[in-house]
Motif scaffolding. Structure first.
Motif, PDB file in Angstrom:
ATOM      1  N   TRP A  12       0.845  -1.206   0.000  1.00  0.00           N
ATOM      2  CA  TRP A  12       0.000   0.000   0.000  1.00  0.00           C
ATOM      3  C   TRP A  12       0.868   1.239   0.000  1.00  0.00           C
ATOM      4  N   ARG A  13       2.092   1.139   0.520  1.00  0.00           N
ATOM      5  CA  ARG A  13       2.977   2.309   0.551  1.00  0.00           C
ATOM      6  C   ARG A  13       3.290   2.778  -0.866  1.00  0.00           C
ATOM      7  N   ILE A  14       3.613   1.818  -1.736  1.00  0.00           N
ATOM      8  CA  ILE A  14       3.962   2.206  -3.100  1.00  0.00           C
ATOM      9  C   ILE A  14       2.757   2.839  -3.787  1.00  0.00           C
ATOM     10  N   MET A  15       1.576   2.203  -3.620  1.00  0.00           N
ATOM     11  CA  MET A  15       0.386   2.750  -4.280  1.00  0.00           C
ATOM     12  C   MET A  15       0.104   4.168  -3.791  1.00  0.00           C
ATOM     13  N   LEU A  16       0.124   4.337  -2.472  1.00  0.00           N
ATOM     14  CA  LEU A  16      -0.185   5.657  -1.904  1.00  0.00           C
ATOM     15  C   LEU A  16       0.871   6.677  -2.333  1.00  0.00           C
ATOM     16  N   ALA A  17       2.142   6.266  -2.287  1.00  0.00           N
ATOM     17  CA  ALA A  17       3.210   7.198  -2.643  1.00  0.00           C
ATOM     18  C   ALA A  17       3.094   7.628  -4.100  1.00  0.00           C
ATOM     19  N   THR A  18       2.722   6.685  -4.981  1.00  0.00           N
ATOM     20  CA  THR A  18       2.576   7.037  -6.401  1.00  0.00           C
ATOM     21  C   THR A  18       1.486   8.092  -6.570  1.00  0.00           C
ATOM     22  N   VAL A  19       0.363   7.882  -5.865  1.00  0.00           N
ATOM     23  CA  VAL A  19      -0.738   8.847  -5.953  1.00  0.00           C
ATOM     24  C   VAL A  19      -0.288  10.210  -5.414  1.00  0.00           C
ATOM     25  N   ILE A  20       0.420  10.193  -4.269  1.00  0.00           N
ATOM     26  CA  ILE A  20       0.885  11.465  -3.699  1.00  0.00           C
ATOM     27  C   ILE A  20       1.813  12.186  -4.681  1.00  0.00           C
ATOM     28  N   PHE A  76      -0.965  -2.371 -10.159  1.00  0.00           N
ATOM     29  CA  PHE A  76      -0.482  -3.695 -10.546  1.00  0.00           C
ATOM     30  C   PHE A  76       0.968  -3.712 -11.032  1.00  0.00           C
ATOM     31  N   MET A  77       1.458  -2.589 -11.551  1.00  0.00           N
ATOM     32  CA  MET A  77       2.796  -2.611 -12.138  1.00  0.00           C
ATOM     33  C   MET A  77       3.857  -2.117 -11.160  1.00  0.00           C
ATOM     34  N   ALA A  78       3.592  -0.971 -10.537  1.00  0.00           N
ATOM     35  CA  ALA A  78       4.597  -0.391  -9.647  1.00  0.00           C
ATOM     36  C   ALA A  78       4.846  -1.293  -8.449  1.00  0.00           C
ATOM     37  N   THR A  79       3.835  -2.090  -8.039  1.00  0.00           N
ATOM     38  CA  THR A  79       3.975  -2.874  -6.819  1.00  0.00           C
ATOM     39  C   THR A  79       4.623  -4.233  -7.054  1.00  0.00           C
ATOM     40  N   ASP A  80       5.015  -4.529  -8.277  1.00  0.00           N
ATOM     41  CA  ASP A  80       5.697  -5.797  -8.564  1.00  0.00           C
ATOM     42  C   ASP A  80       6.826  -6.008  -7.560  1.00  0.00           C
ATOM     43  N   PRO A  81       6.720  -7.033  -6.694  1.00  0.00           N
ATOM     44  CA  PRO A  81       7.685  -7.152  -5.588  1.00  0.00           C
ATOM     45  C   PRO A  81       9.123  -7.365  -6.050  1.00  0.00           C
ATOM     46  N   VAL A  82       9.307  -7.858  -7.275  1.00  0.00           N
ATOM     47  CA  VAL A  82      10.677  -8.119  -7.725  1.00  0.00           C
ATOM     48  C   VAL A  82      11.381  -6.839  -8.148  1.00  0.00           C
ATOM     49  N   SER A  83      10.689  -6.038  -8.976  1.00  0.00           N
ATOM     50  CA  SER A  83      11.385  -4.902  -9.573  1.00  0.00           C
ATOM     51  C   SER A  83      11.213  -3.616  -8.766  1.00  0.00           C
ATOM     52  N   ALA A  84      10.367  -3.626  -7.709  1.00  0.00           N
ATOM     53  CA  ALA A  84      10.189  -2.411  -6.916  1.00  0.00           C
ATOM     54  C   ALA A  84      11.301  -2.303  -5.869  1.00  0.00           C
ATOM     55  N   ALA A  85      11.325  -1.154  -5.167  1.00  0.00           N
ATOM     56  CA  ALA A  85      12.270  -1.006  -4.066  1.00  0.00           C
ATOM     57  C   ALA A  85      11.852  -1.937  -2.932  1.00  0.00           C
ATOM     58  N   HIS A  86      12.821  -2.370  -2.122  1.00  0.00           N
ATOM     59  CA  HIS A  86      12.508  -3.351  -1.094  1.00  0.00           C
ATOM     60  C   HIS A  86      12.426  -2.759   0.316  1.00  0.00           C
ATOM     61  N   TYR A 129      10.483   5.554  -4.105  1.00  0.00           N
ATOM     62  CA  TYR A 129      10.215   4.922  -5.394  1.00  0.00           C
ATOM     63  C   TYR A 129       8.819   5.305  -5.905  1.00  0.00           C
ATOM     64  N   GLY A 130       7.818   5.186  -5.031  1.00  0.00           N
ATOM     65  CA  GLY A 130       6.455   5.490  -5.449  1.00  0.00           C
ATOM     66  C   GLY A 130       6.267   6.951  -5.801  1.00  0.00           C
ATOM     67  N   ILE A 131       6.777   7.831  -4.944  1.00  0.00           N
ATOM     68  CA  ILE A 131       6.591   9.265  -5.190  1.00  0.00           C
ATOM     69  C   ILE A 131       7.240   9.664  -6.504  1.00  0.00           C
ATOM     70  N   LEU A 132       8.452   9.145  -6.753  1.00  0.00           N
ATOM     71  CA  LEU A 132       9.122   9.508  -8.000  1.00  0.00           C
ATOM     72  C   LEU A 132       8.369   8.980  -9.217  1.00  0.00           C
ATOM     73  N   ILE A 133       7.755   7.794  -9.089  1.00  0.00           N
ATOM     74  CA  ILE A 133       6.946   7.289 -10.213  1.00  0.00           C
ATOM     75  C   ILE A 133       5.820   8.265 -10.511  1.00  0.00           C
TER      76      ILE A 133
END
Lengths: 219, 385
Positions: free
Chosen positions: B268-276, B313-323, B331-335
């Protein structure tokens, strides 16, 4: 008997034949095990830039081969008179004059290709393969081996560039040497037309080469 | 079931060590574990085994994608009939959509799984479930009228160059599905841009002008059209707009997001950060002002194009996202920021989320590296004090 063989051996040491086993290696090594592009990773920029079509690639390979042979031999002949501190400038001077000749010849006899290659003919001057061979080989060896070394490395360059151009022209624009192969309706492929495609094809070639000869980068 | 088990047990000895078909053992294992619960047990030592393994993770993502898929099918049909001014029922829409979408899904799975099986076989690895999600994502982010051979080429490229050369599932730097999409976008720019978003335009059934997307109009050269354009917020939220098959509906993406977050699979962090990030960048551009795209209300950036689908669905891919946790926020905010920047400043690339996510995929290890280093430094200081 024994004195005779010794004399022969001494003579061999003085005058090594041009195509001795060691010298043949100068040609065969750069083609595979010590390839200037896939192993030494030199001259990659031109490998990405000129390989969209096969014909300009062929001209480019011949030009590099020509410049490499003449500069290698020339520097080898001059190796004892070039002062060490200004050797790079002397090398550049020799290479630049040769490239100017190549450029003029291309403009005179193959104007279309010359236009397609545009700045990349001039950029042969900065091709790392040429400077690398001059520094690493020509400055320390006689003209004969220097000639063979230049031929080997020039062919090693061509042996990579031509397959890259083959796949890029075939999949990028559906043709080979300008003749349409894959039919009029082939839509082309923008990835292969851009340098990205060359990078990928080059990577696949390196993959293929290393899985075949087992070469690994030492850490 | 007993019948299947019997068949498998009967041929199993052939695939075990010293069996004559041993070289195909990865394929056999894959088929067996696909049909039955594998009875693999740990051999020695104490290990904690969680019920959530790779297979279950992948299946939950697939379940989260189902709303998008079903709505996408319906939308393909609905837009197709609406553009021809034909009244159609729900069933007709679904049927037309299924006719377009199902072949793409089948082709994507066949190509991708074929290549994965081949690579596992050659390398002697067990076949894993890595392609299950990618194979479903690829059909959802392409236009419905895409020729099937393009799906094959793009899927093959994504699986080989995007994944297998790096060592297969879990080792990839880039999101494979987006790799396929960006390949299509760059390799076939003519077929992947312009008036392609409503199914049936090629056959001349549909008036071309009706198929423009919000991104296309706003990023286009026609400034007057862009300034007169206003996003229909409700349609964009519900998804009644032209676009790639599965990405139009923000509502369906939110349902998917809820499934991913509740099960703990998507971050949820990545999703929320992307929106922010996207909202923030949108607000900054609003404050600057200048052309219609700058003035687009920031929240509408979240509704148009593939933003919602990409963020969920794409940004949250556990392999290619930040860990790392902090890394995920960065990562999310910059996206989000990059998505809006690419959309507004680069008219050559109308959709920014695809490039933004791929770029940040490449940057994710760097982000993690600095987060870890900062953490070490902070703790060292605490020890010294």
């Amino acid at each position: 008997m024994s004195t005779e063989t010794q004399a022969v051996e001494a003579e061999v040491k003085e005058r090594e034949p041009l195509f001795s086993k060691k010298n043949r290696k100068l040609i065969s090594n750069p083609l595979d095990a010590d390839n200037p592009i896939t192993v030494q990773v030199l001259g990659v920029c031109s490998a990405l830039a000129v390989t969209v079509k096969l014909i300009p690639t062929l001209y480019m390979c011949i030009s590099v081969l020509f410049v490499l042979i003449f500069s290698n031999v020339a520097i080898s002949l001059l190796r004892n008179v070039i002062p060490g501190r200004i050797r790079i400038i002397v090398q550049l001077l020799v290479v630049a004059s040769l490239v100017a000749v190549v450029d003029q010849v291309l403009q005179a006899f193959a104007y279309d290709v010359s236009k397609q290659l545009s700045v990349f003919v001039g950029l042969i001057i900065t091709n790392c393969i040429i400077m690398g061979r001059l520094e690493a080989f020509a400055l320390a060896n006689k003209p004969g081996p220097a000639f063979l070394d230049a031929v080997g490395n020039g062919l090693g360059y061509a042996v990579i560039l031509i397959p890259v151009a083959f796949f890029r022209e075939l999949f990028g624009s559906g043709s080979l040497f300008g003749f349409n192969i894959l039919g009029e309706n082939y839509p082309g492929n923008g990835v292969m037309m851009s340098p990205v495609g060359a990078c990928i094809v080059l990577g696949l070639l390196i993959w293929f080469q290393r899985s075949r000869n087992g070469y690994t980068e030492e850490a | 079931m007993k019948f299947l088990r019997d068949i498998l047990d009967k041929v199993k000895p052939n695939f075990e060590k010293d069996g004559k078909l041993h070289f195909l053992h990865s394929t056999f294992d894959a088929i067996e574990t696909f049909m039955f619960v594998p009875n693999h047990t740990t051999k020695r030592g104490a290990h904690i085994r969680d019920g959530i393994d790779l297979k279950r993770t992948m299946f939950i993502v697939i379940i989260a994608l189902v709303p998008c898929l079903l709505f996408g099918m319906w939308n393909v049909g609905a837009l197709h009939y609406a553009a021809q001014n034909i009244d159609s029922t729900l069933l007709e829409n679904m049927l037309y959509g299924a006719m377009k979408v199902v072949p793409i899904i089948v082709v994507s799975y066949l190509t991708g799984l074929g290549i994965e099986f081949a690579f596992c076989q050659v390398n002697g690895h067990p076949v894993n479930e890595g392609f299950l999600v990618s194979g479903m994502l690829i059909p959802l982010i392409v236009p419905a009228d895409i020729p099937l051979w393009m799906v094959i080429v793009a899927t093959a490229f994504a699986v080989i160059i995007g994944k297998e050369v790096f060592g297969g599932t879990g080792m990839n730097i880039l999101n494979p599905a987006l790799t396929a999409r960006v390949f299509l976008y760059i390799a076939y720019p003519v077929e992947m841009a312009g008036e392609i978003w409503v199914s049936g335009i090629k056959e001349g059934l549909v008036d071309a002008a009706s198929g423009a997307t919000a991104l296309g109009v706003l990023g286009g050269k026609d400034l007057e059209a862009a300034s007169n354009y206003s996003v229909n917020v409700m349609d964009a939220f519900m998804g009644f707009i032209p676009g790639s098959i599965g990405e139009t509906s923000v509502l369906m993406c939110l349902i998917g997001a809820a499934i991913l977050i509740v099960t703990g699979i998507g971050s949820w962090r990545i999703m929320l950060a992307t929106v922010i990030g996207a909202l923030g960048m949108g607000l900054i551009l609003n404050a600057v002002g200048g052309n219609p795209y700058y003035d687009l209300p920031a929240y509408q950036h979240l509704l148009i194009g593939g933003f919602a689908f990409g963020a969920v669905f794409m940004a949250t891919d556990p392999v290619s996202a930040a860990h790392t946790t902090t890394g995920k926020w960065i990562y999310g905010i910059l996206i989000g920021v990059l998505t809006v920047l690419i959309r507004v400043f680069n008219p050559a690339y109308p959709e920014g989320i695809m490039f933004a996510i791929l770029f940040m995929n490449v940057m994710a290890p760097l982000v993690d590296n600095y987060v870890v280093k900062a953490n070490i430094k902070r703790r060292l200081n605490r020890v010294k004090a």
